[in-house]
Every structure is written in structure tokens, then in C-alpha cells.
Design a protein around this motif. Structure first.
Motif, PDB file in Angstrom:
ATOM      1  N   ARG A  66      -1.549  -6.981 -14.312  1.00  0.00           N
ATOM      2  CA  ARG A  66      -1.328  -6.530 -12.934  1.00  0.00           C
ATOM      3  C   ARG A  66      -0.045  -5.707 -12.789  1.00  0.00           C
ATOM      4  N   GLN A  67       1.008  -6.134 -13.485  1.00  0.00           N
ATOM      5  CA  GLN A  67       2.284  -5.453 -13.338  1.00  0.00           C
ATOM      6  C   GLN A  67       2.215  -4.033 -13.881  1.00  0.00           C
ATOM      7  N   ALA A  68       1.451  -3.828 -14.936  1.00  0.00           N
ATOM      8  CA  ALA A  68       1.301  -2.484 -15.491  1.00  0.00           C
ATOM      9  C   ALA A  68       0.622  -1.563 -14.478  1.00  0.00           C
ATOM     10  N   VAL A  69      -0.390  -2.091 -13.794  1.00  0.00           N
ATOM     11  CA  VAL A  69      -1.071  -1.309 -12.760  1.00  0.00           C
ATOM     12  C   VAL A  69      -0.120  -1.010 -11.613  1.00  0.00           C
ATOM     13  N   ALA A  70       0.611  -2.024 -11.164  1.00  0.00           N
ATOM     14  CA  ALA A  70       1.550  -1.852 -10.053  1.00  0.00           C
ATOM     15  C   ALA A  70       2.659  -0.864 -10.406  1.00  0.00           C
ATOM     16  N   ASP A  71       3.197  -0.972 -11.602  1.00  0.00           N
ATOM     17  CA  ASP A  71       4.276  -0.070 -12.017  1.00  0.00           C
ATOM     18  C   ASP A  71       3.806   1.387 -12.003  1.00  0.00           C
ATOM     19  N   PHE A  72       2.605   1.611 -12.491  1.00  0.00           N
ATOM     20  CA  PHE A  72       2.067   2.972 -12.485  1.00  0.00           C
ATOM     21  C   PHE A  72       1.967   3.499 -11.061  1.00  0.00           C
ATOM     22  N   LEU A  73       1.456   2.695 -10.150  1.00  0.00           N
ATOM     23  CA  LEU A  73       1.282   3.129  -8.765  1.00  0.00           C
ATOM     24  C   LEU A  73       2.625   3.413  -8.096  1.00  0.00           C
ATOM     25  N   TYR A  74       3.612   2.573  -8.361  1.00  0.00           N
ATOM     26  CA  TYR A  74       4.958   2.827  -7.813  1.00  0.00           C
ATOM     27  C   TYR A  74       5.478   4.182  -8.281  1.00  0.00           C
ATOM     28  N   GLU A  75       5.278   4.485  -9.542  1.00  0.00           N
ATOM     29  CA  GLU A  75       5.791   5.728 -10.119  1.00  0.00           C
ATOM     30  C   GLU A  75       5.090   6.958  -9.551  1.00  0.00           C
ATOM     31  N   GLN A  76       3.820   6.832  -9.213  1.00  0.00           N
ATOM     32  CA  GLN A  76       3.025   7.986  -8.773  1.00  0.00           C
ATOM     33  C   GLN A  76       3.076   8.232  -7.269  1.00  0.00           C
ATOM     34  N   GLN A  77       3.526   7.272  -6.505  1.00  0.00           N
ATOM     35  CA  GLN A  77       3.398   7.344  -5.054  1.00  0.00           C
ATOM     36  C   GLN A  77       4.076   8.560  -4.433  1.00  0.00           C
ATOM     37  N   SER A  78       5.213   8.962  -4.972  1.00  0.00           N
ATOM     38  CA  SER A  78       5.943  10.088  -4.394  1.00  0.00           C
ATOM     39  C   SER A  78       5.262  11.430  -4.646  1.00  0.00           C
ATOM     40  N   GLY A  79       4.366  11.488  -5.613  1.00  0.00           N
ATOM     41  CA  GLY A  79       3.753  12.759  -5.971  1.00  0.00           C
ATOM     42  C   GLY A  79       2.419  13.042  -5.319  1.00  0.00           C
ATOM     43  N   PHE A  80       1.868  12.072  -4.577  1.00  0.00           N
ATOM     44  CA  PHE A  80       0.538  12.245  -4.012  1.00  0.00           C
ATOM     45  C   PHE A  80       0.481  11.761  -2.568  1.00  0.00           C
ATOM     46  N   ASP A  81      -0.442  12.345  -1.817  1.00  0.00           N
ATOM     47  CA  ASP A  81      -0.581  12.015  -0.398  1.00  0.00           C
ATOM     48  C   ASP A  81      -1.633  10.942  -0.155  1.00  0.00           C
ATOM     49  N   CYS A  82      -2.606  10.840  -1.037  1.00  0.00           N
ATOM     50  CA  CYS A  82      -3.668   9.855  -0.831  1.00  0.00           C
ATOM     51  C   CYS A  82      -4.170   9.309  -2.166  1.00  0.00           C
ATOM     52  N   LEU A  83      -4.749   8.125  -2.086  1.00  0.00           N
ATOM     53  CA  LEU A  83      -5.236   7.427  -3.272  1.00  0.00           C
ATOM     54  C   LEU A  83      -6.690   7.013  -3.074  1.00  0.00           C
ATOM     55  N   PHE A  84      -7.507   7.258  -4.099  1.00  0.00           N
ATOM     56  CA  PHE A  84      -8.874   6.759  -4.145  1.00  0.00           C
ATOM     57  C   PHE A  84      -8.918   5.685  -5.221  1.00  0.00           C
ATOM     58  N   THR A  85      -9.325   4.474  -4.848  1.00  0.00           N
ATOM     59  CA  THR A  85      -9.256   3.345  -5.759  1.00  0.00           C
ATOM     60  C   THR A  85     -10.444   2.416  -5.548  1.00  0.00           C
ATOM     61  N   HIS A  86     -10.531   1.372  -6.355  1.00  0.00           N
ATOM     62  CA  HIS A  86     -11.629   0.421  -6.245  1.00  0.00           C
ATOM     63  C   HIS A  86     -11.552  -0.416  -4.969  1.00  0.00           C
ATOM     64  N   SER A  87     -12.663  -1.031  -4.631  1.00  0.00           N
ATOM     65  CA  SER A  87     -12.741  -1.927  -3.481  1.00  0.00           C
ATOM     66  C   SER A  87     -12.361  -3.353  -3.880  1.00  0.00           C
ATOM     67  N   VAL A  88     -11.719  -4.061  -2.969  1.00  0.00           N
ATOM     68  CA  VAL A  88     -11.371  -5.468  -3.228  1.00  0.00           C
ATOM     69  C   VAL A  88     -12.616  -6.349  -3.229  1.00  0.00           C
ATOM     70  N   ASN A  89     -13.728  -5.814  -2.748  1.00  0.00           N
ATOM     71  CA  ASN A  89     -14.972  -6.591  -2.736  1.00  0.00           C
ATOM     72  C   ASN A  89     -15.788  -6.415  -4.011  1.00  0.00           C
ATOM     73  N   ASP A  90     -15.288  -5.640  -4.940  1.00  0.00           N
ATOM     74  CA  ASP A  90     -15.997  -5.381  -6.188  1.00  0.00           C
ATOM     75  C   ASP A  90     -16.084  -6.658  -7.019  1.00  0.00           C
ATOM     76  N   VAL A  91     -17.226  -6.907  -7.616  1.00  0.00           N
ATOM     77  CA  VAL A  91     -17.406  -8.143  -8.378  1.00  0.00           C
ATOM     78  C   VAL A  91     -16.795  -8.080  -9.783  1.00  0.00           C
ATOM     79  N   HIS A  92     -16.468  -6.879 -10.261  1.00  0.00           N
ATOM     80  CA  HIS A  92     -15.882  -6.755 -11.601  1.00  0.00           C
ATOM     81  C   HIS A  92     -14.395  -7.104 -11.531  1.00  0.00           C
ATOM     82  N   ARG A  93     -13.959  -7.988 -12.413  1.00  0.00           N
ATOM     83  CA  ARG A  93     -12.573  -8.475 -12.384  1.00  0.00           C
ATOM     84  C   ARG A  93     -11.562  -7.344 -12.492  1.00  0.00           C
TER      85      ARG A  93
END
Length: 200
Positions: A66-93
Motif C-alpha cells: 500500500r505504501q508504494a502505491v501511496a508514495d507514487f500518488l503523492y509524487e505525481q499529484q502536482s503534475g496532473f489535474d485528474c486521476l482515473f483509478t479503480h473502484s473501491v467496489n472492485d472484487v479484485h484485491r
């Protein structure tokens, strides 16, 4: 508008490859190639066809850090205006972990996607795509020859899915998302001038 697209694995562009073509600045990240070298090559070929800058990471499938995913997102946030990502309702872990960390970390506009074989979603944001964009999407998905045995990689399925979503908004083809957070950036000076003219 600068858009970041992220997926837990390669071939997630089956959910957004049409929408992706609407952005001049876009970046696509797959967190795992599932340990298959051929998937990395297929991912690169698909991204080249879609003309998108991309990177595939090497997280272990079904054991995401989880931390690797979070760290990447923190680093990228300043460079982009919007994010397309998975749904929290997705059954895949893996998908769910990416979704949860995205919603926790990302403070800008955020859209989620879900493939119908991974659960049920109630989309509230639709993007019309053209026939040309759909054809390019199909060609990109066909780059994944190692996954061609999967029913959802079938051209007829992809085309029907686009028709189904398009019908919901009175268009021929569309892709569907859920708007989790929408931020509109207003020109404060323009707003002030308009208010003065209206004597507010």
C-alpha cells in the motif's frame, strides 16, 4: 487538462483507452505485470499505439504494498489535474488497494472505473468516444496476445460494451466512470468582473 491513468495490472486500458485519447497530456501507470515479461512488451505496444507515456512497475500480484502505491500518488499529484483509478467496489484485491489509496491520497478530481466482470458499479460520468477512438482502443487491446483467451478481450465484447454505455447517454459509443471528486478551477478575476457587471 493533465490526466493520470493508473491500473493495478497491465491491460486495464480496456476500461479507459477511448477516454485517454481525449487528453493531450496523459500518463499511464500499471503497478504490476504479474511477473510475465511478455505482458510488459504487450503493454508497451498498446501504449505506443495509444500515444501515451507509460511505465509498468513490478509490484507482486495479490500482495501489493500500500505504501508504494501511496508514495507514487503523492509524487505525481502536482503534475496532473485528474486521476482515473479503480473502484473501491472492485472484487479484485489489488484493484481495491489501488482504489483505496487513490481516494485517500489524491486531493484533485478523481474518477473510478470498473470492468463488469469484477463487480457492479453505478457510473455517473460518461465520456462519449468516436468510432475512430473505439477502433484504436480495440487495436490496442489486441496487442495483448497472451490474454486473447479471456472472454473480455474479445473485439465483439469491447464493441458491445461501448454501445451499451453509449446508449445510456443517447450516443453511439461511450465509456463509463464514477465521479468521486470533481474540482473546477475558476478564474477568480473573471468571476469578480462578472459579479460587478451584475451588481452583486
Amino acid at each position: 487538462m493533465r490526466a493520470l491513468f493508473i491500473g493495478a495490472h497491465t491491460d486495464e486500458e480496456i476500461c479507459f483507452a477511448g477516454t485517454m485519447q481525449n487528453y493531450s497530456k496523459k500518463f499511464y501507470v500499471a503497478f504490476s505485470t504479474c511477473g510475465h515479461p511478455e505482458l510488459k512488451k504487450e503493454f508497451d505496444a498498446s501504449c505506443d499505439l495509444l500515444d501515451v507515456n507509460s511505465v509498468a512497475s513490478t509490484l507482486t500480484v495479490r500482495a501489493f504494498n500500500r505504501q508504494a502505491v501511496a508514495d507514487f500518488l503523492y509524487e505525481q499529484q502536482s503534475g496532473f489535474d485528474c486521476l482515473f483509478t479503480h473502484s473501491v467496489n472492485d472484487v479484485h484485491r489489488d484493484h481495491r488497494i489501488v482504489a483505496e489509496e487513490s481516494i485517500r491520497v489524491w486531493k484533485k478530481s478523481l474518477f473510478t472505473f470498473m470492468a463488469p466482470w469484477n463487480g457492479n458499479e453505478e457510473p455517473n460520468y460518461f465520456v462519449e468516444i468516436t468510432g475512430q477512438q473505439l477502433e484504436k482502443k480495440i487495436k490496442a487491446i489486441k496487442c495483448y496476445k497472451s490474454q486473447s483467451h479471456r472472454h473480455y478481450m474479445n473485439e465483439d465484447f469491447i464493441r458491445s460494451w461501448a454501445r451499451y454505455n453509449g446508449g445510456k447517454i443517447g450516443k453511439l459509443y461511450a465509456e463509463a466512470f464514477k465521479l468521486v471528486r470533481g474540482i473546477e478551477f475558476a478564474d477568480i478575476c473573471s468571476v469578480d468582473r462578472k459579479c460587478k457587471r451584475m451588481n452583486i
